[in-house]
Design an enzyme around this catalytic site. Sequence first.
Site, mmCIF file in Angstrom:
data_model
loop_
_atom_site.group_PDB
_atom_site.id
_atom_site.type_symbol
_atom_site.label_atom_id
_atom_site.label_comp_id
_atom_site.label_asym_id
_atom_site.label_seq_id
_atom_site.Cartn_x
_atom_site.Cartn_y
_atom_site.Cartn_z
ATOM 1 N N HIS A 54 -7.564 32.855 -14.407
ATOM 2 C CA HIS A 54 -7.150 31.465 -14.629
ATOM 3 C C HIS A 54 -7.950 30.527 -13.714
ATOM 4 O O HIS A 54 -8.572 29.565 -14.181
ATOM 5 C CB HIS A 54 -5.642 31.350 -14.341
ATOM 6 N N GLU A 55 -7.961 30.845 -12.431
ATOM 7 C CA GLU A 55 -8.674 29.972 -11.487
ATOM 8 C C GLU A 55 -10.180 30.021 -11.738
ATOM 9 O O GLU A 55 -10.858 29.000 -11.634
ATOM 10 C CB GLU A 55 -8.370 30.368 -10.039
ATOM 11 N N ASP B 207 -1.165 22.126 -15.490
ATOM 12 C CA ASP B 207 -2.413 21.637 -16.091
ATOM 13 C C ASP B 207 -2.118 20.870 -17.373
ATOM 14 O O ASP B 207 -2.635 19.778 -17.600
ATOM 15 C CB ASP B 207 -3.337 22.816 -16.451
ATOM 16 N N LYS C 119 0.595 0.749 7.410
ATOM 17 C CA LYS C 119 1.188 -0.591 7.349
ATOM 18 C C LYS C 119 2.004 -0.874 8.608
ATOM 19 O O LYS C 119 1.854 -1.923 9.232
ATOM 20 C CB LYS C 119 2.056 -0.723 6.094
ATOM 21 N N THR C 120 2.854 0.083 8.973
ATOM 22 C CA THR C 120 3.658 -0.078 10.184
ATOM 23 C C THR C 120 2.744 -0.182 11.396
ATOM 24 O O THR C 120 2.966 -1.008 12.288
ATOM 25 C CB THR C 120 4.591 1.130 10.356
ATOM 26 N N GLY D 84 0.820 -1.204 0.000
ATOM 27 C CA GLY D 84 0.000 0.000 0.000
ATOM 28 C C GLY D 84 0.849 1.247 0.000
ATOM 29 O O GLY D 84 2.032 1.204 0.318
ATOM 30 N N PRO D 85 0.225 2.370 -0.349
ATOM 31 C CA PRO D 85 0.956 3.631 -0.411
ATOM 32 C C PRO D 85 1.455 4.065 0.969
ATOM 33 O O PRO D 85 0.955 3.568 1.979
ATOM 34 C CB PRO D 85 -0.076 4.624 -0.950
ATOM 35 N N PRO D 86 2.419 4.972 1.009
ATOM 36 C CA PRO D 86 2.971 5.414 2.280
ATOM 37 C C PRO D 86 1.919 6.061 3.174
ATOM 38 O O PRO D 86 0.989 6.700 2.677
ATOM 39 C CB PRO D 86 4.020 6.456 1.895
ATOM 40 N N GLY D 87 2.056 5.862 4.448
ATOM 41 C CA GLY D 87 1.203 6.559 5.411
ATOM 42 C C GLY D 87 -0.163 5.943 5.591
ATOM 43 O O GLY D 87 -1.024 6.501 6.253
#
Length: 643
Positions: A452-453, A528, A236-237, A230-233
């Site tokens: 832009h936003e 983008d 798992k630990t 699985g991805p970090p964080g």
Amino acid sequence: MSNNENNPNNTENQGKFNYYWIYFIIMAAFVALMFVPMAGNTREITEQEFFQKYAPTQDVEHVAVVNKDYVEVFIKADKLAKADYSKVAKTKFGTPNQGPHYYFSIGSVDSFLDQMKPYQNQMRLTYETKGSWQGIFFNLVLPILLIGGIWVYIMRRMNGGVGGPGGQIFNIGKSKATLFEGESMAITFDHVAGLDEAKEEVREVVDFLKNPQKYTALGGKIPKGVLLIGPPGTGKTLLAKAMAGEAKVPFFSISGSDFVELFVGVGASRVRDLFKQAREKAPCIIFVDEIDAVGRARGKSMFQGNDERENTLNALLVEMDGFSSDKGVIILAATNRPDVLDSALLRPGRFDRQITIDQPDAVGREQIFRVHLAPIKIVDNLDIKRLAEQTPGFAGADIANVCNEAALIAARKGKTAVDMSDFQDAIDRVIGGLEKKNKIISPEEKRIIAYHEAGHAIMGWFLRYAHPLLKVSIIPRGVAALGYAQYIPSEQYLYTTEQLTDQMCMMLGGRVAEDIVFGRISTGAQNDLERITKMAYAMVSIYGMNDKVGNVSFYDLQNEYGFQKPYSEETGKIIDEEVRKIIDNAYIRTKKLLTEKRSELNLLAEELLKNEVLHKDDLVHLFGKRPFDEVLIDNATSKDSAA
Ligand code: ADP
């Protein structure tokens, strides 16, 4: 604990350090003494000089032929006062039983004795062989003492024993695992939120660690290794620690990269040491984080294989084969790259059980929030569900971070309980680094950023399959982002062509708005464009979403083909053309929609310039309800087009 060699608390050893200096000073004094007597109470003359100058006088009392090599000449005591002899006589270090004397080397004893004949009656002649204590000391004992001293000194230093931050040369082959046991293992499954399936899977292993006989009595074999993918964080630990905590067994934690060292053979010896320690503590759990650091597939490297890593991996495989899990040593390993692991690691008998841990979904995030909110003083009406909704893509570690940040922010503001606004700030902070209101941006730039936003936001608002907008802001954040529009990505794993193209249009909204409003474009759209390009390539060459290229997927996960592309030049050309076509079409569509919605675009941009941050509610206020919000629920059946 096995890794206490770094302990800087070495005062005891610092005392020893001084003894070493005393030792060396004494040695140096001996060496000095060795030279002093030679220079002091003896003097070298030549054989010729002796027979001309000393032998004819009555002053010589005794000549000694030593080792058939040289002759020592002793002057009578009462003659020593004579000026010439006094040079040798007045020395401080004269050895009393020998007294000061002259010496000279002789070529052969026979010729010396020939010349001595006339004087034999007036002086005593003796033959001696000398292995003086000094000779033995200086030639044999002293060098041994010196070399021995230096050796012990260096070794002590390297071992980190003598005061300094010395290396760990002696400990280099020792495993660097940290051992948790007893009190420090207070983590249980209650501390792990969500991950219900994973917990269910490891529960059996925990049960086995608690009472192995139950399983082995029936002839069953418990898995030796469990691989958490699985991805970090994502916890798992945490899950591994909780297993150890539940089973109440010791827990060895080590990272894959801890095995790897510059020196050949070290990794393998660390692996062996780790397993040795684990066997002594059995039943116990070994947790290897980031196992891909050692477990990468062997011999796949483009360059020459990394022998040291392969040795380490081999040692790991051998150790896993060599011990039987009946002894109660279970190995857990974590990785987010199962695809690069050596297949030998995944074979039955090694990591034969694999558990995938995904990023938490909204429900999972809510549970994780609840775990981490437990120790925090929060207001009664805190909407935890909303927090979970606002943190899509956050892993458990990020959520823990948000809770902590929120508590800190509230404390700084002098509040007695943490409320929603603190969490909002904390989320913003975790997303984009600290707000930097003071970043210097010219008014002209600010206008461009606002349009832009606004372009992104308008597209998101009026496109049917775009993600619903959460917030749009022109406050610069972190280093890169000058502004941002934030969406709630839907929790879905399958996307249709329409959804992907709508998202592309939304991403293009920023650039197109600049184009329409200012008639020129800026570099602000780089990120983008990058994402759009990737998306378009994925549609054509991975997801088989293009008619011309057809239902093929060139997904090259492990870069198995190396530099060579898995398709022909012609296909490559078609892919490039089709990608360009998709993007060009999206651009045209975006431009059309934004031109139609020009007044809304202006309204939103001006509002942004005034307020800097606008939320979904503000947009509802400006434009009324989002047109597709209800339709979204059954978007699979409806067929209207957005633009
Ligand atoms: P990983 O090993 O997957 O990289 P960790 O287990 O080290 O992640 O997670 C880091 C921290 O994130 C944990 O100490 C814990 O505070 C928090 N965390 C992660 N996942 C969860 C979860 N499912 N429940 C509760 N806390 C979690």
